[in-house]
Design a protein around this motif. Sequence first.
Motif, short mmCIF file in Angstrom:
data_model
loop_
_atom_site.label_atom_id
_atom_site.label_comp_id
_atom_site.label_asym_id
_atom_site.label_seq_id
_atom_site.Cartn_x
_atom_site.Cartn_y
_atom_site.Cartn_z
N GLY A 52 66.12 23.00 9.64
CA GLY A 52 64.88 23.33 9.12
C GLY A 52 64.43 21.45 8.99
N VAL A 53 64.98 21.03 7.67
CA VAL A 53 64.67 19.18 7.85
C VAL A 53 64.98 18.73 8.75
N VAL A 54 65.81 18.79 9.68
CA VAL A 54 66.16 17.56 10.81
C VAL A 54 64.88 18.44 11.68
N ALA A 55 64.44 19.05 11.71
CA ALA A 55 63.88 19.70 12.40
C ALA A 55 61.72 19.18 12.31
N LEU A 56 61.64 19.60 10.65
CA LEU A 56 60.75 18.93 10.43
C LEU A 56 60.62 17.28 10.85
N LEU A 57 61.73 16.72 10.48
CA LEU A 57 61.66 14.78 9.98
C LEU A 57 61.77 14.64 11.51
N PHE A 58 62.07 15.80 12.59
CA PHE A 58 61.81 14.50 13.95
C PHE A 58 61.44 14.80 14.59
N ALA A 59 60.22 15.95 13.91
CA ALA A 59 59.04 16.38 14.79
C ALA A 59 58.19 15.16 14.03
N GLN A 60 58.09 15.18 13.27
CA GLN A 60 56.71 14.29 12.25
C GLN A 60 56.85 12.28 12.32
N SER A 61 58.23 12.22 12.79
CA SER A 61 58.26 10.29 13.06
C SER A 61 58.07 10.58 14.65
N LEU A 119 54.95 21.17 16.75
CA LEU A 119 54.21 20.56 17.58
C LEU A 119 54.00 21.09 18.57
N VAL A 120 53.96 22.91 17.95
CA VAL A 120 53.29 23.84 19.05
C VAL A 120 52.10 25.01 17.96
N PHE A 121 52.92 25.38 17.05
CA PHE A 121 52.67 26.10 15.88
C PHE A 121 51.99 25.53 14.48
N THR A 122 51.08 25.70 13.51
CA THR A 122 50.89 25.03 12.53
C THR A 122 51.91 25.87 11.18
N GLY A 123 52.14 24.89 10.45
CA GLY A 123 52.95 23.95 9.33
C GLY A 123 52.60 26.51 8.69
#
Length: 246
Positions: A52-61, A119-123
Amino acid sequence: MANWNDPQPRSGLGASPSLGGRTGTRVGYDAGLRRHMLSIYNYMASGVLLSGVVALLFAQSGMAAQVLTTPLRWVIMLAPLGFVMAMSFGVNKMRTSTLQLLFWGFAIVMGLSLSSIFLVFTGASIATTFFATAGAFAGLSLVGYTTKKDLSGMGSFMIMGLIGIMIAMVINLFVQSSALQMGISILGVLIFAGLTAYDTQRLKQEYYVLAGTEFAGKAIVMGALSLYLDFINMFQFLLSFMGQRD
């Protein structure tokens, strides 16, 4: 193996659970089983958190939006499968420490693959679906752990159903049917819900076979991998019809 039909401990003469009698053996197995299952859940939960942390950071970057539009996305999507196959087929030859490293590597690449959901769904919908999945997973695991009914037949049925929806997913890549996609998502949730209960019971039963062997440590890692896959797949299928798109 513990004898679950033993009478309750007695008081007075003849009662010696602390001297290695059957009651003492049962207590020892109970405590060992709890430690074993807790270790599995700790690994599994840590893996989900890392992903989850990797996914969030990768998306936000912003890197996810760039990379996932290139052919490199296929490497990211297929890498988790490579880790699962390597662990499954190499478990007998690998050391426990090697399996552990592969598990953490799997969690990281799975996080990269999961970054697309941000990138597709809301947080908010992702968070809501995650907690709904966590609650369902906890309840289903409890059922699998406590039930006295043999779930092996259900597990075989669920695995056949999993093969069926995989075929349906491949077909839907070409037909692009929203109705078929909805059906796949609903069936996917039900199948992985059943597999969660089945895998929990299976891992519990495996403990009595593997306790005290050198394979016990490997069983913890592989058990965590099984439950991780149950959780993540149930979450993704649930998100596909519960999630709100940006």
